[in-house]
Design a protein around this motif. Structure first.
Motif, PDB file in Angstrom:
ATOM      1  N   ARG A  98      92.019 -15.347  58.012  1.00 47.22           N
ATOM      2  CA  ARG A  98      91.519 -16.453  58.836  1.00 47.22           C
ATOM      3  C   ARG A  98      92.745 -17.113  59.440  1.00 47.22           C
ATOM      4  O   ARG A  98      93.603 -17.625  58.725  1.00 47.22           O
ATOM      5  N   LEU A  99      92.852 -17.070  60.759  1.00 51.25           N
ATOM      6  CA  LEU A  99      94.027 -17.565  61.470  1.00 51.25           C
ATOM      7  C   LEU A  99      93.659 -18.804  62.270  1.00 51.25           C
ATOM      8  O   LEU A  99      92.648 -18.812  62.971  1.00 51.25           O
ATOM      9  N   THR A 100      94.497 -19.823  62.190  1.00 52.44           N
ATOM     10  CA  THR A 100      94.265 -21.054  62.944  1.00 52.44           C
ATOM     11  C   THR A 100      95.354 -21.230  63.995  1.00 52.44           C
ATOM     12  O   THR A 100      96.547 -21.251  63.667  1.00 52.44           O
ATOM     13  N   PHE A 101      94.915 -21.356  65.243  1.00 57.28           N
ATOM     14  CA  PHE A 101      95.800 -21.629  66.372  1.00 57.28           C
ATOM     15  C   PHE A 101      95.598 -23.090  66.737  1.00 57.28           C
ATOM     16  O   PHE A 101      94.502 -23.484  67.145  1.00 57.28           O
ATOM     17  N   ILE A 143      98.730 -20.355  53.710  1.00 55.70           N
ATOM     18  CA  ILE A 143     100.135 -20.604  54.043  1.00 55.70           C
ATOM     19  C   ILE A 143     100.198 -21.220  55.437  1.00 55.70           C
ATOM     20  O   ILE A 143      99.479 -20.792  56.348  1.00 55.70           O
ATOM     21  N   GLY A 144     101.025 -22.235  55.571  1.00 52.88           N
ATOM     22  CA  GLY A 144     101.122 -22.934  56.843  1.00 52.88           C
ATOM     23  C   GLY A 144     102.549 -22.973  57.363  1.00 52.88           C
ATOM     24  O   GLY A 144     103.510 -22.817  56.600  1.00 52.88           O
ATOM     25  N   ALA A 145     102.652 -23.189  58.657  1.00 49.73           N
ATOM     26  CA  ALA A 145     103.967 -23.335  59.286  1.00 49.73           C
ATOM     27  C   ALA A 145     104.656 -24.578  58.729  1.00 49.73           C
ATOM     28  O   ALA A 145     104.012 -25.580  58.422  1.00 49.73           O
ATOM     29  N   ILE A 146     105.953 -24.492  58.606  1.00 48.58           N
ATOM     30  CA  ILE A 146     106.769 -25.566  58.048  1.00 48.58           C
ATOM     31  C   ILE A 146     107.116 -26.579  59.145  1.00 48.58           C
ATOM     32  O   ILE A 146     107.381 -26.215  60.292  1.00 48.58           O
ATOM     33  N   ILE A 147     107.142 -27.842  58.772  1.00 46.17           N
ATOM     34  CA  ILE A 147     107.587 -28.905  59.679  1.00 46.17           C
ATOM     35  C   ILE A 147     109.033 -29.242  59.329  1.00 46.17           C
ATOM     36  O   ILE A 147     109.365 -29.461  58.165  1.00 46.17           O
ATOM     37  N   ASN A 148     109.903 -29.238  60.336  1.00 43.26           N
ATOM     38  CA  ASN A 148     111.336 -29.427  60.103  1.00 43.26           C
ATOM     39  C   ASN A 148     111.722 -30.909  60.012  1.00 43.26           C
ATOM     40  O   ASN A 148     110.866 -31.787  60.047  1.00 43.26           O
ATOM     41  N   ASP A 149     113.020 -31.165  59.907  1.00 44.35           N
ATOM     42  CA  ASP A 149     113.540 -32.528  59.767  1.00 44.35           C
ATOM     43  C   ASP A 149     113.262 -33.408  60.985  1.00 44.35           C
ATOM     44  O   ASP A 149     113.296 -34.624  60.894  1.00 44.35           O
ATOM     45  N   LYS A 150     113.025 -32.780  62.139  1.00 42.00           N
ATOM     46  CA  LYS A 150     112.728 -33.530  63.366  1.00 42.00           C
ATOM     47  C   LYS A 150     111.226 -33.804  63.502  1.00 42.00           C
ATOM     48  O   LYS A 150     110.765 -34.227  64.548  1.00 42.00           O
ATOM     49  N   ARG A 161      99.344 -22.291  69.192  1.00 42.58           N
ATOM     50  CA  ARG A 161     100.230 -21.418  68.403  1.00 42.58           C
ATOM     51  C   ARG A 161      99.628 -21.219  67.011  1.00 42.58           C
ATOM     52  O   ARG A 161      98.984 -22.116  66.470  1.00 42.58           O
ATOM     53  N   LEU A 162      99.883 -20.052  66.439  1.00 45.85           N
ATOM     54  CA  LEU A 162      99.428 -19.763  65.082  1.00 45.85           C
ATOM     55  C   LEU A 162     100.184 -20.657  64.110  1.00 45.85           C
ATOM     56  O   LEU A 162     101.412 -20.611  64.031  1.00 45.85           O
ATOM     57  N   GLY A 163      99.425 -21.481  63.374  1.00 48.42           N
ATOM     58  CA  GLY A 163     100.066 -22.426  62.473  1.00 48.42           C
ATOM     59  C   GLY A 163      99.578 -22.360  61.036  1.00 48.42           C
ATOM     60  O   GLY A 163     100.178 -22.970  60.159  1.00 48.42           O
TER      61      GLY A 163
END
Length: 145
Positions: A49-52, A129-136, A59-61
């Protein structure tokens, strides 16, 4: 199907667009928009199951899978004992887990890698699993078109 922490699963990389995913897996078995106007792709054979994300230019997140061939650090995880899996992940640097209980299932969440292992009857039944959010405070996309 290898799970690549902070990056994606198998050939899927966070940041891909729908067309990029379709080049790899073809058209989804089903697709729809969720309540947040994100586009969801379902692939039955791969149990994906993909979430954009709508607010990230689709974007795939986020990826959810219950594929029995999922491998996290060279070990399959679906159907395996959750305590054993978590103990094995300690030596890979994945140590902290928040656990939420939902009736017969539990979500085991590791924020630094944005991984959820869902268990029922002490066995892993699903990985998220999800995309990582960076320091910004921005997504750290792994796919560069």
């Amino acid at each position: 199907m290898k799970v690549h922490t902070k990056k994606g699963i198998d050939k899927l990389l966070f940041g891909m667009k729908q067309k990029d995913v379709e080049l790899l897996y073809g058209k989804p078995n089903k697709h729809y928009k969720d309540d947040d106007k994100n586009i969801i792709y379902l692939y039955n054979l791969e149990k994906l199951r993909l979430t954009f994300y709508e607010d990230e230019d689709f974007r795939l997140g986020y990826i959810i899978s219950s594929n029995s061939k999922l491998e996290l650090f060279e070990s399959t995880i679906i159907g395996k004992d959750i305590k054993t899996i978590k103990n094995n992940l300690i030596e890979k640097g994945i140590k902290s887990w928040e656990v939420e209980d939902f009736d017969s299932t539990q979500n085991h969440f590791n924020e630094p890698n944005w991984i959820i292992l869902q268990s029922e009857f002490d066995e892993v039944i699903k990985l998220e699993i999800g995309a990582i959010i960076n320091d910004k405070d921005e997504f750290d996309w792994k796919f560069n078109a």
